[in-house]
Write a protein that holds these residues in place. Structure first.
Motif, PDB file in Angstrom:
ATOM      1  N   GLU A  71      16.497  83.575  62.723  1.00  0.00           N
ATOM      2  CA  GLU A  71      15.947  82.252  62.657  1.00  0.00           C
ATOM      3  C   GLU A  71      15.993  81.790  61.175  1.00  0.00           C
ATOM      4  OE1 GLU A  71      11.747  82.221  64.067  1.00  0.00           O
ATOM      5  OE2 GLU A  71      12.431  83.761  65.611  1.00  0.00           O
ATOM      6  N   ALA A  72      16.494  80.684  61.295  1.00  0.00           N
ATOM      7  CA  ALA A  72      16.854  79.981  59.903  1.00  0.00           C
ATOM      8  C   ALA A  72      17.229  78.443  60.232  1.00  0.00           C
ATOM      9  CB  ALA A  72      17.791  80.633  59.052  1.00  0.00           C
ATOM     10  N   ALA A  73      16.725  77.347  59.331  1.00  0.00           N
ATOM     11  CA  ALA A  73      17.144  76.213  59.561  1.00  0.00           C
ATOM     12  C   ALA A  73      18.441  75.676  59.145  1.00  0.00           C
ATOM     13  CB  ALA A  73      15.920  75.339  58.932  1.00  0.00           C
ATOM     14  N   THR A  74      19.029  76.367  57.935  1.00  0.00           N
ATOM     15  CA  THR A  74      20.393  75.866  57.284  1.00  0.00           C
ATOM     16  C   THR A  74      21.100  77.168  56.953  1.00  0.00           C
ATOM     17  OG1 THR A  74      19.335  76.193  55.055  1.00  0.00           O
ATOM     18  CG2 THR A  74      18.970  74.053  55.953  1.00  0.00           C
TER      19      THR A  74
ATOM     20  N   ALA B 191      10.135  79.563  60.762  1.00  0.00           N
ATOM     21  CA  ALA B 191      11.565  80.189  60.245  1.00  0.00           C
ATOM     22  C   ALA B 191      12.639  79.119  60.419  1.00  0.00           C
ATOM     23  CB  ALA B 191      11.752  81.456  60.868  1.00  0.00           C
ATOM     24  N   GLY B 192      12.848  78.470  61.518  1.00  0.00           N
ATOM     25  CA  GLY B 192      13.821  77.477  61.826  1.00  0.00           C
ATOM     26  C   GLY B 192      14.333  77.906  63.466  1.00  0.00           C
ATOM     27  N   PRO B 193      15.295  77.335  63.892  1.00  0.00           N
ATOM     28  CA  PRO B 193      15.783  77.588  65.272  1.00  0.00           C
ATOM     29  C   PRO B 193      16.188  79.214  65.414  1.00  0.00           C
ATOM     30  CG  PRO B 193      17.279  76.323  63.941  1.00  0.00           C
ATOM     31  CD  PRO B 193      16.132  76.565  62.990  1.00  0.00           C
TER      32      PRO B 193
ATOM     33  N   LEU C  19      20.748  73.126  60.916  1.00  0.00           N
ATOM     34  CA  LEU C  19      21.314  74.090  62.273  1.00  0.00           C
ATOM     35  C   LEU C  19      20.765  73.623  63.457  1.00  0.00           C
ATOM     36  CD1 LEU C  19      21.770  77.602  60.500  1.00  0.00           C
ATOM     37  CD2 LEU C  19      23.629  75.802  60.909  1.00  0.00           C
ATOM     38  N   PRO C  20      21.330  73.574  64.686  1.00  0.00           N
ATOM     39  CA  PRO C  20      20.885  73.081  66.007  1.00  0.00           C
ATOM     40  C   PRO C  20      20.328  74.604  66.561  1.00  0.00           C
ATOM     41  CG  PRO C  20      22.953  73.285  66.228  1.00  0.00           C
ATOM     42  CD  PRO C  20      22.808  73.540  64.698  1.00  0.00           C
TER      43      PRO C  20
ATOM     44  N   LEU D 221      31.189  79.203  60.845  1.00  0.00           N
ATOM     45  CA  LEU D 221      31.540  78.168  62.110  1.00  0.00           C
ATOM     46  C   LEU D 221      30.059  77.973  62.763  1.00  0.00           C
ATOM     47  CD1 LEU D 221      34.919  79.459  63.719  1.00  0.00           C
ATOM     48  CD2 LEU D 221      34.559  77.598  61.889  1.00  0.00           C
ATOM     49  N   VAL D 222      29.930  76.824  63.270  1.00  0.00           N
ATOM     50  CA  VAL D 222      28.543  76.817  64.036  1.00  0.00           C
ATOM     51  C   VAL D 222      28.840  76.034  65.148  1.00  0.00           C
ATOM     52  CG1 VAL D 222      26.251  75.409  64.072  1.00  0.00           C
ATOM     53  CG2 VAL D 222      27.146  76.315  61.721  1.00  0.00           C
TER      54      VAL D 222
END
Length: 90
Positions: free
Chosen positions: A33-36, A8-10, A75-76, A62-63
């Protein structure tokens, strides 16, 4: 233990403000959990419904405290993503 999921991503912390919080059913913070940002938007729409989807279309993100203008950027892991709907008055 890794914060990155191979599927799923980070793992992220999502915080909702103002109208975004209301559209998410009163939830102020949750994990996802998502990558973008685009992937996160889809995941959260599936989780909370179309009302949140409408807010997120116009929202700013905001990230880790920095404006994210590219919704396809990676996304980190461990990031905090703030969902800021348009504010009236300004």
């Amino acid at each position: 233990m890794s914060l990155i999921s191979s599927e799923a991503g980070p793992v992220l912390t999502v915080r909702y403000f103002a109208g975004a919080r209301a559209a998410a059913g009163g939830v102020s913070e949750e994990s996802a959990e998502a990558a973008t940002v685009d992937e996160l938007t889809q995941l959260l729409t599936n989780r909370h419904g179309e009302r949140l989807a409408l807010v997120m279309k116009a929202a700013s993100f905001l990230v880790n405290g920095l404006a994210c203008h590219d919704r396809t950027a990676e996304l980190p892991a461990g990031a905090t993503v703030d969902v800021l709907p348009p504010f009236a008055g300004g």
